[in-house]
Design a protein around this motif. Structure first.
Motif, PDB file in Angstrom:
ATOM      1  N   ASN A 176      -8.172  12.619   0.474  1.00 12.87           N
ATOM      2  CA  ASN A 176      -9.092  11.508   0.785  1.00 12.87           C
ATOM      3  C   ASN A 176      -9.562  11.542   2.225  1.00 12.87           C
ATOM      4  OD1 ASN A 176      -9.591   9.997  -1.414  1.00 12.87           O
ATOM      5  ND2 ASN A 176      -7.902   8.571  -1.127  1.00 12.87           N
ATOM      6  N   TYR A 177      -8.649  11.920   3.120  1.00 12.27           N
ATOM      7  CA  TYR A 177      -8.955  11.901   4.553  1.00 12.27           C
ATOM      8  C   TYR A 177      -9.238  13.312   5.085  1.00 12.27           C
ATOM      9  CZ  TYR A 177      -7.795   7.073   4.174  1.00 12.27           C
ATOM     10  OH  TYR A 177      -7.816   5.749   3.791  1.00 12.27           O
ATOM     11  N   THR A 196       0.839  -1.188   0.000  1.00 13.82           N
ATOM     12  CA  THR A 196       0.000   0.000   0.000  1.00 13.82           C
ATOM     13  C   THR A 196       0.883   1.250   0.000  1.00 13.82           C
ATOM     14  OG1 THR A 196      -1.877   1.100   1.096  1.00 13.82           O
ATOM     15  CG2 THR A 196      -0.241   0.100   2.536  1.00 13.82           C
ATOM     16  N   ARG A 202      -3.945   3.066   7.228  1.00 16.09           N
ATOM     17  CA  ARG A 202      -5.273   3.625   6.916  1.00 16.09           C
ATOM     18  C   ARG A 202      -6.415   2.607   7.032  1.00 16.09           C
ATOM     19  NH1 ARG A 202      -2.371   7.503   7.258  1.00 16.09           N
ATOM     20  NH2 ARG A 202      -1.779   8.946   5.601  1.00 16.09           N
ATOM     21  N   ARG A 203      -6.136   1.312   6.817  1.00 15.41           N
ATOM     22  CA  ARG A 203      -7.248   0.350   6.677  1.00 15.41           C
ATOM     23  C   ARG A 203      -8.096   0.221   7.940  1.00 15.41           C
ATOM     24  NH1 ARG A 203      -4.472  -4.448   2.969  1.00 15.41           N
ATOM     25  NH2 ARG A 203      -3.849  -3.024   1.295  1.00 15.41           N
ATOM     26  N   TRP A 204      -7.492   0.470   9.116  1.00 11.64           N
ATOM     27  CA  TRP A 204      -8.263   0.382  10.361  1.00 11.64           C
ATOM     28  C   TRP A 204      -9.450   1.350  10.344  1.00 11.64           C
ATOM     29  CZ3 TRP A 204      -8.708   4.586  13.748  1.00 11.64           C
ATOM     30  CH2 TRP A 204      -7.836   5.674  13.487  1.00 11.64           C
ATOM     31  N   MET A 205      -9.331   2.441   9.597  1.00 15.45           N
ATOM     32  CA  MET A 205     -10.385   3.449   9.573  1.00 15.45           C
ATOM     33  C   MET A 205     -11.633   2.963   8.830  1.00 15.45           C
ATOM     34  SD  MET A 205      -8.186   6.823   8.770  1.00 15.45           S
ATOM     35  CE  MET A 205      -6.681   7.137   9.658  1.00 15.45           C
ATOM     36  N   HIS A 206     -11.449   1.946   8.008  1.00 15.99           N
ATOM     37  CA  HIS A 206     -12.576   1.436   7.210  1.00 15.99           C
ATOM     38  C   HIS A 206     -13.145   0.168   7.832  1.00 15.99           C
ATOM     39  CE1 HIS A 206     -11.163   4.417   4.408  1.00 15.99           C
ATOM     40  NE2 HIS A 206      -9.976   3.843   4.381  1.00 15.99           N
ATOM     41  N   SER A 207     -12.700  -0.159   9.057  1.00 16.74           N
ATOM     42  CA  SER A 207     -13.122  -1.430   9.682  1.00 16.74           C
ATOM     43  C   SER A 207     -14.527  -1.267  10.277  1.00 16.74           C
ATOM     44  CB  SER A 207     -12.150  -1.813  10.781  1.00 16.74           C
ATOM     45  OG  SER A 207     -12.150  -0.832  11.805  1.00 16.74           O
ATOM     46  N   SER A 243      -5.718   0.029  15.417  1.00 13.06           N
ATOM     47  CA  SER A 243      -4.989   0.224  14.155  1.00 13.06           C
ATOM     48  C   SER A 243      -3.979  -0.887  13.896  1.00 13.06           C
ATOM     49  CB  SER A 243      -4.287   1.586  14.157  1.00 13.06           C
ATOM     50  OG  SER A 243      -3.124   1.572  14.965  1.00 13.06           O
ATOM     51  N   ASP A 286      -3.794  11.351  -1.110  1.00 12.17           N
ATOM     52  CA  ASP A 286      -4.109  10.587   0.101  1.00 12.17           C
ATOM     53  C   ASP A 286      -4.681  11.511   1.181  1.00 12.17           C
ATOM     54  OD1 ASP A 286      -4.029   8.255   1.886  1.00 12.17           O
ATOM     55  OD2 ASP A 286      -2.377   9.293   2.873  1.00 12.17           O
ATOM     56  N   HIS A 294     -10.091  11.822  11.019  1.00  7.63           N
ATOM     57  CA  HIS A 294     -10.974  10.655  10.986  1.00  7.63           C
ATOM     58  C   HIS A 294     -11.922  10.625  12.192  1.00  7.63           C
ATOM     59  CE1 HIS A 294     -12.364   6.526  10.612  1.00  7.63           C
ATOM     60  NE2 HIS A 294     -11.894   6.271  11.820  1.00  7.63           N
TER      61      HIS A 294
END
Length: 285
Positions: free
Chosen positions: A77-78, A35, A280-285, A273, A74, A51
């Motif tokens: 995006n956030y 990533t 970043r992926r933890w934010m979409h969990s 996280s 990036d 976030h």
């Protein structure tokens, strides 16, 4: 209610690989996952702060090299704003290559920090602290950080330092700091033990100090009272950026809760996280 945070310091481009192990000399390995994200302690903290429902601005050097489009994309995006201390520089941004070991979540990092991209205090726009509720300084833009800390102190805006490691010039900023959140790798001059680190920071009048130890309890000092806060044990997939995420979450919670609660909540977010690959992926969990 959303708050405004200003995050001063390093902006990098992070290339993150998940692999069985880092390569040995002359060895080629194939990554299991990959990533790309903007990185740096202040930058990852800003993304976390945003976030959690706030407005975040990163104050650092980005420039106009073609690679900066990945950083800008990036952060857009956030919903993180960038105030660029040197928008016209054609130099490539600092790039970090990171290999995360699949079995343990431990990371190996090679990078260039902000040594080649130091900004001067003349780069600071006068209105940069307008409406700001909290400032975080990671020490990678020391001259700018020093100036911002002084202005923030004069305006009663709380200042947090990310003490990941000791950097020359931190001693100039410490008199203006409200919250020193450090890692176990933070060793000021002549400090061999943690007790000496607490004493050193207290000597600057900092009343709220914490030292994190990964999965081990956080040690803190609040107005002279010492204590520990337990950290949840998780199956770590990736520990990269956990400290940065901790700092961003701390900035969110300290504006709403007590010091010890803010540390607890930040530890909770950082532990979450670590259960996901990348920053970043933890934010979409």
């Amino acid at each position: 209610m959303e708050k405004y945070g200003l995050f001063v310091g390093l902006v990098t481009l992070d290339l993150i690989y998940l692999a069985q192990s880092p390569p040995l000399n002359n060895q080629k390995i194939v990554a299991a996952d990959y990533t790309v994200a903007a990185g740096g302690p202040a930058t990852n903290a800003a993304v976390t702060f945003s976030h959690l429902g706030n407005q975040a601005t990163v104050l650092g050097v980005v420039g106009s090299h073609p690679m900066t489009q990945l950083i800008k994309g990036d952060l857009a995006n956030y919903k993180v704003e960038i105030t660029d201390l040197n928008p016209t520089t054609q130099n490539a941004p600092p790039v970090s290559s990171i290999i995360v070991t699949q079995a343990t979540g431990e990371r190996a990092v090679i990078s260039i920090n902000a040594v080649k991209t130091q900004a001067t205090r003349e780069s600071i726009e006068p209105e940069v602290l307008q409406n700001v509720d909290i400032v975080l300084i990671d020490g990678h833009q020391m001259t700018v950080g020093n100036e911002i800390a002084q202005i923030a102190k004069a305006r009663n805006i709380p200042v947090v330092i990310d003490g990941g490691s000791w950097k020359n010039g931190f001693d100039k900023i410490l008199p203006f700091v409200d919250y020193a959140i450090c890692s176990a790798n933070f060793h000021p001059p002549n400090c061999q033990t943690e007790d000496e680190v607490f004493a050193y920071l207290s000597g600057f009048g900092i009343s709220h100090i914490a030292i994190t130890h990964g999965q081990k309890p956080i040690r803190y000092l609040q107005d002279g009272k010492a204590g520990f806060i337990d950290v949840a044990t998780v199956q770590a997939v990736d520990t990269l950026g956990a400290g940065d995420i901790f700092h961003g979450a701390f900035c969110h919670h300290i504006l709403r809760e007590s010091f010890t609660t803010a540390l607890q909540q930040a530890a909770h977010v950082a532990a979450l996280s670590c259960q996901f690959f990348g920053t970043r992926r933890w934010m979409h969990s």
